[in-house]
Design an enzyme around this catalytic site. Structure first.
Site, PDB file in Angstrom:
ATOM      1  N   GLY A 140       0.838  -1.208   0.000  1.00 48.43           N
ATOM      2  CA  GLY A 140       0.000   0.000   0.000  1.00 48.43           C
ATOM      3  C   GLY A 140       0.866   1.248   0.000  1.00 48.43           C
ATOM      4  N   ALA A 141       1.994   1.176   0.729  1.00 50.14           N
ATOM      5  CA  ALA A 141       2.949   2.281   0.799  1.00 50.14           C
ATOM      6  C   ALA A 141       4.218   1.744   1.448  1.00 50.14           C
ATOM      7  CB  ALA A 141       2.387   3.434   1.625  1.00 50.14           C
ATOM      8  N   GLU A 143       7.906   3.134   3.578  1.00 53.87           N
ATOM      9  CA  GLU A 143       8.483   4.291   4.258  1.00 53.87           C
ATOM     10  C   GLU A 143       9.952   4.549   3.932  1.00 53.87           C
ATOM     11  OE1 GLU A 143       9.020   0.786   7.267  1.00 53.87           O
ATOM     12  OE2 GLU A 143       7.530   1.388   5.792  1.00 53.87           O
ATOM     13  N   HIS A 176       1.011   7.398   8.893  1.00 53.21           N
ATOM     14  CA  HIS A 176       1.663   6.119   9.217  1.00 53.21           C
ATOM     15  C   HIS A 176       3.098   6.111   8.669  1.00 53.21           C
ATOM     16  CE1 HIS A 176       1.683   1.565   9.646  1.00 53.21           C
ATOM     17  NE2 HIS A 176       2.657   1.747   8.758  1.00 53.21           N
ATOM     18  N   GLU A 177       3.232   6.457   7.391  1.00 50.43           N
ATOM     19  CA  GLU A 177       4.571   6.395   6.766  1.00 50.43           C
ATOM     20  C   GLU A 177       5.517   7.420   7.380  1.00 50.43           C
ATOM     21  OE1 GLU A 177       5.124   3.817   5.107  1.00 50.43           O
ATOM     22  OE2 GLU A 177       3.018   3.280   4.916  1.00 50.43           O
ATOM     23  N   GLU A 199       5.651  -1.558  13.032  1.00 51.97           N
ATOM     24  CA  GLU A 199       4.381  -1.352  12.320  1.00 51.97           C
ATOM     25  C   GLU A 199       3.228  -1.008  13.259  1.00 51.97           C
ATOM     26  OE1 GLU A 199       4.317  -0.730   9.388  1.00 51.97           O
ATOM     27  OE2 GLU A 199       6.116  -1.668   8.582  1.00 51.97           O
TER      28      GLU A 199
END
Length: 754
Positions: A140-141, A143, A176-177, A199
């Site tokens: 999804g993404a 970091e 979140h990232e 996470e």
């Protein structure tokens, strides 16, 4: 490069504890842009072997792990802004930037970075923060330090055609990232066995960061539905696993990938939220800041965080029943969670490992014998008790919980990671309170009562009828949290009962329940012409329409069909509000036939916004026409029709349709070997596909098919879906048992409500 792809790019010691400074130069075609973790220092045009090239050299990185490296060559353009000394850039396809789809991400990144710098009490460590939207991306993404990569649906937002949920997704995923830029990137865990801390932490803090950027949304409570309740379902199985595992049990890349599951993200977030609650946020944040400052640019193990929190606890004379590490180890080193049972006639309080299937056997030994140190916030007839009470052993007595005629409610605000059961008298008093004046019970706890009751019934602590009775007050409820909690739980009934006599009586009951909610939203939106104010009201309006249409409320079906017809007549002008599109598209495609489906397909193929394409894609799976569903499934093996990254969600969407379940299961069995060995490498979420197509399994015949499927493919194995396959078998057995036990009682209860 996450988690083990740096070694495929250049020779390196590709482990998180081996940090280094990277000096990167990229050679790329003229006219393209090169990006990496550091800022571009020098861009020169030159020739190599007679070929014209551009060379971009980047500033050296900070000392960092290999998995956080990123190298990108693209023809994208960007938006930029400065936040203090930090350059913020959003990169995407030129047409997406030109249409303003990157504006929201740019506007939200600054406030989120500001919040995180003050939360951690450490400045952002890099000179720039790049975020880039990729059309095809497995995760999804990701970091990567200074160059975060996203799926387009997660970063881009179009104010004209995106929904409020798309906007919430963008805000929380960015938070979140960016939370990882400190926790994970600046300070990195030594090995993948403690991924949960990385996470889980980013998942918890994402609610805080997004809440700071969008204070009107009241986002923080959504963690209860989206993480706590969601992961309870998995963590109540014997096939669950502890948050942390032994270092030497995770060696292969597949084993590393398997760590990135709902336990790591959601249970991780939930227990850290509980920790922050019982320490108080100010103590939690002080300890966190000490930990990050002490270990900056190096590596840690989980215990290091507990030790730094302990130092702050002692410095501030915080009263705890034991050291932080003793309390937390019980939540981290053993799987599962407890159910706390309170008897209000005697004040007896006990705890027990909560298992969804009471007959399942736990084969994994726990160093703590499945006992926890449990922080209990509680209220008595609407009054929150000032002091937190700790349940420290299997059985205890709290005389203040002997209540006579008053009700008790424990786990106020659902800050603790456990379920609560009561004596029957207290359940009756709580139900009476819901029926007479439900607002006296806080909204989060109304959601909790429903969720706890349904799951306690599944685990045979209370009767199924008692659980169903927690929903009857919903005739008077307009809040999102309790409604969503009830719908999540009744969805299981929907899946289990769809081939039984109880299905229609259930639909009739649901229609009766949702009608006042439907009319409430019709009223407050002036006959569907305006958008409700709050975020959760906008979400609940979707529930009202979705449930109304699904259960056969004629006024609802006429509404959605008319809107869709209007759009078909004038495809350039979509009259359906972005918030309502997912549910209206689905409802209209289900009510229609080939013409509606073909129209949906052509709109899907021509969509310029990823989130709009995704709404249409899920709606195409709603048709009741089996030939169309079959065709849709076959498109998943042709990337020109359905992108590889989306194939899994198409298959699971078809499986979630009553008409499509068996088609999807047959398709997965027929194509498994090809998808698993040839087609899906690196882009299929096999785990979610397996759990999606087996979700409705509740007969002996289906269990047999599943076991044969496991047998036939055992040689090739199931890779990252290994655990999902075991869970599917366990869940199917539990479903069969549940149906045999409860079908008659449920039928009787729904009939009695008509």
């Amino acid at each position: 490069m996450h988690p083990t792809h740096a070694r495929k790019t250049f020779p390196c010691f590709d482990e998180p504890a081996m940090k280094a400074v990277f000096y990167i130069t990229l050679t790329h075609p003229p006219g393209t842009v090169a990006l990496s973790n550091g800022m571009e220092r020098e861009i020169v045009n030159t020739t190599i072997n007679g070929v014209a090239v551009t060379q971009t050299t980047f500033e050296p990185t900070k000392r960092m792990s290999t998995y956080l490296l990123a190298l990108i060559v693209c023809d994208y353009t960007h938006l930029s802004a400065a936040q203090g000394d930090t350059l913020i850039r959003i990169w995407a396809r030129r047409s997406a930037i030109d249409q303003g789809q990157g504006d929201y991400a740019l506007n939200v990144t600054g406030p989120v970075l500001d919040f995180l710098q003050s939360y951690y009490n450490i400045s952002y460590p890099l000179s720039k923060s790049d975020q880039i939207a990729l059309p095809d991306f497995y995760f999804g993404a990701m970091e990567n330090w200074g160059l975060v990569t996203y799926r387009e649906t997660n970063l881009l937002y179009d104010p004209l055609t995106s929904s409020i949920r798309n906007k919430e997704t963008t805000a929380t995923i960015i938070a979140h990232e960016l939370a990882h830029m400190w926790f994970g990137n600046l300070v990195t865990l030594r090995w993948w066995n403690e991924v949960w801390l990385n996470e889980g932490f980013a998942s918890y803090v994402s609610y805080l960061g997004a809440d700071h950027a969008e204070p009107a949304w009241n986002l923080k409570d959504l963690i209860i539905l989206d993480d706590v309740h969601r992961v309870f379902a998995v963590d109540a199985l014997t096939s669950s696993h502890p948050l942390s595992s032994e270092e030497d049990s995770i060696i292969l890349p597949d084993q590393i990938s398997e760590q990135f599951d709902v336990i790591s993200y959601s249970k991780g977030a939930a227990v850290l939220r509980m920790l922050s609650d019982f320490l108080s946020e100010s103590i939690f944040v002080q300890g966190l800041s000490r930990y990050l400052n002490h270990f900056a640019y190096s590596n840690t193990v989980g215990n290091d965080l507990w030790q730094h929190l302990q130092l702050v606890v002692e410095a501030n004379n915080v009263s705890l029943p034991g050291p932080v590490c003793d309390i937390m180890n019980r939540w981290v080193l053993q799987m599962g969670f407890p159910v706390v049972t309170i008897d209000t006639t005697t004040g007896a309080v006990s705890q027990k490992h909560f298992l969804l299937d009471p007959e399942s056997k736990v084969t994994v030994e726990s160093p703590y014998r499945y006992e926890w140190m449990i922080p209990v916030r509680w209220m008595k007839s609407g009054e929150v008790q000032r002091d937190m009470w700790w349940l420290m052993e299997k059985d205890a007595v709290n005389l203040e919980m002997r209540t006579g005629g008053l009700w008790i409610l424990a786990n106020v605000n659902v800050t603790g990671f456990y379920r609560v059961n009561y004596d029957l008298g207290n359940w009756e008093r709580l139900l009476a309170q819901l029926d007479s004046e439900h607002q006296v019970i806080p909204v989060n706890n109304r959601a909790q009562l429903v969720d706890d009751a349904f799951n306690l019934a599944r685990a045979q602590f209370i009767s199924t009828s008692l659980a169903l009775r927690t929903t009857s007050y919903l005739l008077l409820e307009t809040e999102y949290m309790p409604w969503q909690s009830a719908l999540d739980n009744l969805q299981y009934y929907d899946l289990m009962l769809d081939r039984t006599d109880a299905y229609q009586p259930m639909q009739n009951y649901m229609r009766k329940l949702v009608t006042p909610l439907f009319l409430h939203f019709k009223n407050i939106t002036s006959n569907w012409t305006r958008v409700p104010d709050g975020l959760t009201d906008q979400y609940n309006q979707v529930n009202a329409i979705s449930m109304g249409c699904r259960t056969g409320l004629t006024e609802c079906q006429n509404l959605t069909t008319a809107w869709f017809k209007q759009w078909m007549e004038n495809p350039r002008d979509n009259p359906i509000h972005p918030n309502l599109r997912t549910t209206v598209y689905c409802s209209a495609v289900a009510a229609g036939d080939e013409a509606e489906w073909e129209f949906g397909w052509s709109q899907f193929k021509n969509a310029t916004l990823a989130s709009e394409a995704s709404k249409l894609m899920s709606a195409l799976a709603c048709t009741k026409n089996k030939q169309l569903l079959q065709r849709f499934l076959s498109h998943t093996l042709n990337p020109a029709m359905i992108r590889k990254q989306d194939a899994t969600s198409v298959i699971t969407s078809v499986a979630s349709n009553r008409e499509g379940q068996s088609l999807a299961w047959d398709f997965v069995r027929d194509q498994w070997e090809y998808m698993f060995t040839q087609y899906g490498v690196g882009s299929f979420s096999f785990a979610s596909m397996i759990s999606g197509v087996t979700m409705r399994f509740s007969t002996a015949a289906e269990l047999q098919q599943l076991e044969e499927f496991v047998e036939q493919n055992s040689a090739a194995g199931f890779g990252s879906a290994t655990l999902a396959v075991e869970q599917a078998v366990e869940r199917t057995r539990a479903n069969i048992k549940w149906l045999q036990l409860n079908q008659q009682e449920i039928l009787h209860w729904f009939n009695s409500q008509s």
